[in-house]
Design a protein around this motif. Structure first.
Motif, PDB file in Angstrom:
ATOM      1  N   GLN A 260     -42.100 -41.528  11.708  1.00 14.73           N
ATOM      2  CA  GLN A 260     -41.431 -42.817  11.849  1.00 14.73           C
ATOM      3  C   GLN A 260     -42.444 -43.929  11.644  1.00 14.73           C
TER       4      GLN A 260
ATOM      5  N   GLU B 176     -38.643 -34.735   2.615  1.00 10.90           N
ATOM      6  CA  GLU B 176     -38.884 -35.846   1.697  1.00 10.90           C
ATOM      7  C   GLU B 176     -40.352 -36.150   1.463  1.00 10.90           C
TER       8      GLU B 176
ATOM      9  N   LEU C  39     -38.103 -37.158   6.741  1.00  8.58           N
ATOM     10  CA  LEU C  39     -38.253 -35.735   7.014  1.00  8.58           C
ATOM     11  C   LEU C  39     -39.479 -35.184   6.301  1.00  8.58           C
TER      12      LEU C  39
ATOM     13  N   TYR D 147     -38.798 -28.815   7.476  1.00 10.57           N
ATOM     14  CA  TYR D 147     -37.797 -28.284   8.376  1.00 10.57           C
ATOM     15  C   TYR D 147     -37.808 -26.762   8.318  1.00 10.57           C
TER      16      TYR D 147
ATOM     17  N   TYR E  98     -37.243 -29.476  13.016  1.00 11.12           N
ATOM     18  CA  TYR E  98     -37.585 -30.484  12.013  1.00 11.12           C
ATOM     19  C   TYR E  98     -38.820 -31.274  12.459  1.00 11.12           C
TER      20      TYR E  98
ATOM     21  N   TYR F  34     -40.321 -35.130  11.672  1.00 11.98           N
ATOM     22  CA  TYR F  34     -40.111 -36.433  11.066  1.00 11.98           C
ATOM     23  C   TYR F  34     -41.325 -37.309  11.355  1.00 11.98           C
TER      24      TYR F  34
ATOM     25  N   PHE G 188     -42.201 -37.119  15.157  1.00 11.47           N
ATOM     26  CA  PHE G 188     -41.188 -36.565  16.048  1.00 11.47           C
ATOM     27  C   PHE G 188     -40.785 -35.177  15.581  1.00 11.47           C
TER      28      PHE G 188
ATOM     29  N   LEU H 173     -36.658 -42.905   9.777  1.00 17.16           N
ATOM     30  CA  LEU H 173     -37.329 -41.613   9.915  1.00 17.16           C
ATOM     31  C   LEU H 173     -37.307 -40.882   8.584  1.00 17.16           C
TER      32      LEU H 173
END
Lengths: 113, 114
Positions: free
Chosen positions: A37, A59, A45, A48, A33, A35, A90, A43
């Motif tokens: 932040q 998202e 997404l 993925y 995944y 992410y 991340f 967090l």
């Protein structure tokens, strides 16, 4: 075990530049995944992958692309960087599915100026 | 849509005092629930997870959380705060079925006062 390794740790980009954030895991996890932040936002997404050759949008995928040619690697590509992409990114992986919990990398702090 | 609410973006406790970090979720399906901890300039680390086996879940570093379906809550506690507990804590929830989308809370920063 190294776990999830992200490079670089820090990067400053100019508006319109492109770059690739690298992510490698050595745990043979199928799920990976990306992410981002942002302060006070939790967090979100971006993309993925459930295995080599399979990726899907999360998202907030706009402005990003990914590929998954091997189980170990899941690079995130930023095309035409914009100030809105200033964030901490991340990478994470999980065994089989999210119910097992994630292993996170240490992050890449990206600033777009 | 599924959501997670963490009450209090900042919590301060004295060293040795009880730590209570609140998490409420909204879901009609019994979820998987997690707590993660993030130390400064590091990635998130899994503290504990609930997967329906037991309502009281023990995690690392003396933390535990209790799942209360009737209250849709999964609060994180530790009996006695230590200076090393200062960090940001994230609650996360996923629901079963299909691709299990993970929703993270916005985080709670824990300050421990000596």
């Amino acid at each position: 075990n190294a776990g999830v390794t992200q490079t670089p740790k820090f990067r400053i980009l100019k508006i319109g530049q492109s770059m690739t954030l690298q992510c490698t895991q050595d745990m043979n996890h199928n799920y990976m995944y990306w992410y981002r932040q942002d302060p006070g936002m939790g967090l979100k997404l971006i993309y993925y992958s459930v295995g080599a050759g399979i990726t899907d949008k999360g998202e907030v995928p706009n402005g990003y692309n990914v590929s998954r040619s091997t189980t170990e690697d899941f690079p995130l590509r930023l095309e035409l960087a914009a100030p809105s992409q200033t964030s901490v990114y991340f990478c994470a992986s999980s065994e089989k599915s999210q119910g097992y919990g994630y292993t996170f990398g240490s992050g890449t702090r990206l600033t777009v100026v | 849509a599924q959501s997670v609410t963490q009450l209090g973006s900042h919590v301060s406790v004295s060293e040795g005092a009880l730590v209570l970090l609140r998490c409420n979720y909204s879901s009609s399906v019994p979820p998987y629930l997690f707590w993660y901890v993030q130390y400064p300039n590091q990635g998130l680390q899994l503290l504990l997870k609930y997967t329906s086996a037991a309502t009281l879940v023990k995690g690392i570093n003396g933390f535990e959380a209790e799942f209360k379906k009737s209250e849709t809550s999964f609060h994180l506690t530790k009996p006695s705060a230590h200076m090393s507990d200062a960090a940001e804590y994230f609650c996360a929830v996923i629901s079963s079925g299909g691709y299990q989308k993970v929703t993270f809370g916005t985080g709670t920063k824990l300050q421990v006062i000596p």
